[in-house]
Design a protein around this motif. Structure first.
Motif, PDB file in Angstrom:
ATOM      1  N   MET A   1       0.848  -1.170   0.000  1.00 41.70           N
ATOM      2  CA  MET A   1       0.000   0.000   0.000  1.00 41.70           C
ATOM      3  C   MET A   1       0.891   1.230   0.000  1.00 41.70           C
ATOM      4  O   MET A   1       1.843   1.311   0.761  1.00 41.70           O
ATOM      5  CB  MET A   1      -0.873  -0.029   1.254  1.00 41.70           C
ATOM      6  N   GLU A   2       0.596   2.153  -0.855  1.00 38.52           N
ATOM      7  CA  GLU A   2       1.398   3.354  -0.957  1.00 38.52           C
ATOM      8  C   GLU A   2       1.072   4.308   0.168  1.00 38.52           C
ATOM      9  O   GLU A   2      -0.014   4.281   0.737  1.00 38.52           O
ATOM     10  CB  GLU A   2       1.115   4.030  -2.308  1.00 38.52           C
ATOM     11  N   LYS A   3       2.016   5.174   0.476  1.00 39.19           N
ATOM     12  CA  LYS A   3       1.853   6.123   1.570  1.00 39.19           C
ATOM     13  C   LYS A   3       0.710   7.109   1.313  1.00 39.19           C
ATOM     14  O   LYS A   3      -0.067   7.428   2.205  1.00 39.19           O
ATOM     15  CB  LYS A   3       3.169   6.892   1.777  1.00 39.19           C
ATOM     16  N   GLY A   4       0.536   7.565   0.112  1.00 37.39           N
ATOM     17  CA  GLY A   4      -0.532   8.499  -0.239  1.00 37.39           C
ATOM     18  C   GLY A   4      -1.907   7.854  -0.100  1.00 37.39           C
ATOM     19  O   GLY A   4      -2.868   8.465   0.360  1.00 37.39           O
ATOM     20  N   GLU A   5      -1.983   6.590  -0.504  1.00 39.71           N
ATOM     21  CA  GLU A   5      -3.247   5.881  -0.380  1.00 39.71           C
ATOM     22  C   GLU A   5      -3.587   5.649   1.096  1.00 39.71           C
ATOM     23  O   GLU A   5      -4.739   5.753   1.513  1.00 39.71           O
ATOM     24  CB  GLU A   5      -3.128   4.539  -1.128  1.00 39.71           C
ATOM     25  N   TYR A   6      -2.589   5.351   1.920  1.00 41.72           N
ATOM     26  CA  TYR A   6      -2.781   5.138   3.354  1.00 41.72           C
ATOM     27  C   TYR A   6      -3.278   6.432   4.033  1.00 41.72           C
ATOM     28  O   TYR A   6      -4.215   6.399   4.819  1.00 41.72           O
ATOM     29  CB  TYR A   6      -1.449   4.679   3.970  1.00 41.72           C
TER      30      TYR A   6
ATOM     31  N   MET B   1      -4.862   8.912   2.580  1.00 46.66           N
ATOM     32  CA  MET B   1      -6.199   9.198   2.074  1.00 46.66           C
ATOM     33  C   MET B   1      -7.244   8.385   2.828  1.00 46.66           C
ATOM     34  O   MET B   1      -8.302   8.889   3.184  1.00 46.66           O
ATOM     35  CB  MET B   1      -6.245   8.878   0.578  1.00 46.66           C
ATOM     36  N   LYS B   2      -6.972   7.100   3.108  1.00 51.24           N
ATOM     37  CA  LYS B   2      -7.903   6.260   3.853  1.00 51.24           C
ATOM     38  C   LYS B   2      -8.070   6.779   5.275  1.00 51.24           C
ATOM     39  O   LYS B   2      -9.167   6.759   5.829  1.00 51.24           O
ATOM     40  CB  LYS B   2      -7.425   4.805   3.863  1.00 51.24           C
TER      41      LYS B   2
END
Length: 178
Positions: free
Chosen positions: A1-6, A8-9
């Motif tokens: 999981m990418e840091k940006g996606e984490y 955002m969640k």
């Protein structure tokens, strides 16, 4: 999981949690005040003579630990006499009756009354109304607030003097001149 996606969640989860808390608090605010639909107002008499008293009886339909009732009246027809069920303040056109159960709920009230006297010098029929409103209504332990009564409850009364029938007789003992 990418840091940006984490991130955002996490942000989306926080927004959802705050929105749920906000809506739950809104539901509690609206549910905390309910209508007090069974308030009844009765007069001891609906027709009185000048100098007589009338009692405005207000029954709440439930026990209240706090209330402020206003009973408006025509100062040209009535004068305030007394109150049962609270501390009164008469301003000449309205009697405000305030009650607060300072025992914490062991002395609630289910009714109150205000007594008025029709002015003795009235010589004509005077139909009028008493107009009742209320605010600050709460149950005996103040855990439940009730809606204010902003649309006045009106009760009609007539002050009517005792009229005396007069008869006039005209007699003439002299000669009638044609």
């Amino acid at each position: 999981m990418e840091k940006g996606e984490y991130i955002m969640k996490k942000v989306l989860s926080c927004i959802i949690i705050f929105a749920l808390i906000f809506f739950l608090l809104q539901i509690n605010v609206y549910a905390s005040s309910i209508p007090l639909g069974s308030v009844t107002v009765n007069l001891s008499k609906e027709k009185i003579a000048p100098g007589e008293t009338v009692k405005v009886n207000i029954n709440f339909g439930t026990e209240l630990g706090a209330y402020t009732f206003d009973v408006a009246y025509d100062k040209n027809i009535f004068e305030y006499v007394s109150t049962e069920g609270g501390t009164e303040n008469d301003n000449g056109t309205r009697v405000r009756v305030t009650y607060y159960d300072s025992t914490g709920g062991s002395n609630p009230r289910s009714n109150m009354s205000v007594t008025f006297k029709a002015k003795a010098d009235l010589v004509t029929t005077n139909p009028t109304d008493f107009s009742i409103t209320a605010e600050g209504l709460a149950n005996s332990d103040a855990s439940q607030d009730y809606d204010d009564i902003t649309s006045p409850i009106k009760k009609s009364i007539t002050v009517e003097p005792n009229y005396v029938d007069y008869s006039i007789k005209l007699n003439y003992d002299g000669n009638i001149i044609a």
